[in-house]
Design a protein around this motif. Structure first.
Motif, short mmCIF file in Angstrom:
data_model
loop_
_atom_site.label_atom_id
_atom_site.label_comp_id
_atom_site.label_asym_id
_atom_site.label_seq_id
_atom_site.Cartn_x
_atom_site.Cartn_y
_atom_site.Cartn_z
N LYS A 39 0.83 -1.20 0.00
CA LYS A 39 0.00 0.00 0.00
C LYS A 39 0.87 1.26 0.00
CE LYS A 39 -3.69 2.36 2.48
NZ LYS A 39 -4.54 2.39 3.69
N THR A 48 -9.82 5.03 -3.50
CA THR A 48 -8.68 4.41 -4.19
C THR A 48 -8.97 3.01 -4.72
OG1 THR A 48 -7.84 3.39 -2.16
CG2 THR A 48 -7.11 5.65 -2.65
N ARG A 50 1.16 4.25 -3.13
CA ARG A 50 0.44 5.47 -2.73
C ARG A 50 0.37 6.50 -3.85
NH1 ARG A 50 5.24 5.23 -0.03
NH2 ARG A 50 6.72 6.96 -0.26
N SER A 87 -3.25 7.78 -5.82
CA SER A 87 -3.68 9.18 -5.73
C SER A 87 -3.94 9.82 -7.09
CB SER A 87 -2.62 10.00 -4.98
OG SER A 87 -1.41 10.07 -5.75
#
Length: 334
Positions: free
Chosen positions: A94, A155, A98, A102
């Motif tokens: 994770k 996400t 990131r 995003s």
């Protein structure tokens, strides 16, 4: 033209995961069945069409040239250390992803949601493993294995929350949520929103979550509920995002104040009532967030029909938890 690297699709798919093994603090040297090989085999288990473990191990040898003894595989998925290893790998992945996570924000047009994490939560049940002992539930044999997941609606990252009833019986959604209540805060962030179906309604629990942790919920009203209206919540009828909303009210449920948004679906003409502990968001956004809860149902459909994850891998609680984490990890890589 630059030459393409000579690696298989499978190696390319697993590469982001396997490269994290060397930096994982819980990695151990296991010459007979290394952590890297264990992770690879588990991921292939989730991707394979075979529901039976024996069939999978045979295909593992025939297709991938990986020879694992039946007892070695089934003994290893019972290891608490290996389970913790997979949990750490999930957390590391994770962090690595990131930036990619995003890049596309489905809530970019809703500035009211800036800085707020939004999750859809639900439980999903699989058939028992072949050798799982049958247990008695309310006078009937009940052996389904329940996994509870949370899908980040911003996400699309899938989190594994918990195993229902130790993997041997069905458990109410609220019992699981109370057990994992510390996780609902999500990295200490304030203003977290959880979207759950009717099984997630427990007004006192959500009031405590709001007051103590800044965690809010959205659900849909049950037909047998009899709220007492206390007033109207001001809302902008000119805001096109509120199209279809017919009422925004404050109401008490057993002495606890909640907000009720009434919405008329323009396509079906059906009236829906949404309950939330958030009193500030435009009512149309409340409706939109609950609509997006359907994404987690689509994930469950994907795991059943694309990954063929309809059956438990093992009989131990650890093996069942491991399967849940691997399914989430597979979804996130895909």
């Amino acid at each position: 033209m630059r030459d393409l690297p000579n690696i298989s699709l499978g190696e390319s798919f697993l590469a982001p995961l396997l490269q994290l093994v060397s930096v994982c603090l819980l990695t151990r040297q296991c010459p007979d069945f290394s952590d890297e090989e264990f992770l690879r085999v588990c991921m292939l288990r989730a991707l394979a069409p075979q529901e039976s473990g024996r069939d999978f191990l045979q295909s593992l040898s025939d297709i991938h040239g990986i020879n694992i003894e039946r007892s070695q595989f089934f003994d290893t998925i019972k290891s608490n250390r290996r389970l913790s290893f997979v949990e750490e790998i999930s957390a590391l992945l994770k962090v690595e992803c990131r930036h990619e996570l995003s890049l596309k924000d489905p809530f970019a047009d809703f500035p009211e949601l800036d800085g707020r994490e939004i999750f859809a939560g639900d439980g999903h049940y699989n058939e028992r493993a072949c050798h799982d002992p049958r247990s008695d539930y309310k006078g009937k044999p009940y052996v389904a294995i329940g996994h509870f997941y949370a899908l980040n609606l911003r996400t699309h990252w899938l989190h594994y929350l918990d195993l229902a009833g130790g993997g041997t019986k069905k458990q109410h959604d609220m019992a699981v949520m109370k057990k994992v209540s510390e996780q609902l805060k999500v990295d200490g962030k304030k203003g977290v929103i959880w979207v759950w179906d009717k099984a997630g309604i427990d007004f006192r629990f959500w009031q405590n979550q709001k007051q103590a942790r800044g965690v809010y919920f959205i659900s849909v009203m049950k037909a047998n509920m009899k709220p007492i209206k206390c007033g109207d919540n001001p809302w902008n009828k000119e805001d096109e995002r509120n199209e279809g909303v017919t009422a925004d009210e404050l109401a008490r449920f057993g002495g606890i104040m909640m907000r009720v948004v009434t919405y008329m679906d323009p396509e079906t003409g059906k009236e829906l009532k949404f309950i939330t502990s958030d009193f500030t968001l435009p009512p149309g956004i409340i409706v939109h967030l609950y609509r997006m809860r359907w994404n987690i149902e689509k994930v469950f459909d994907e795991t059943e029909n694309k990954l063929h994850e309809n059956k438990g891998w093992g009989t131990s609680e650890t093996a069942k938890r491991l399967q849940g984490h691997i399914v989430a990890l597979t979804h996130n890589l895909m």
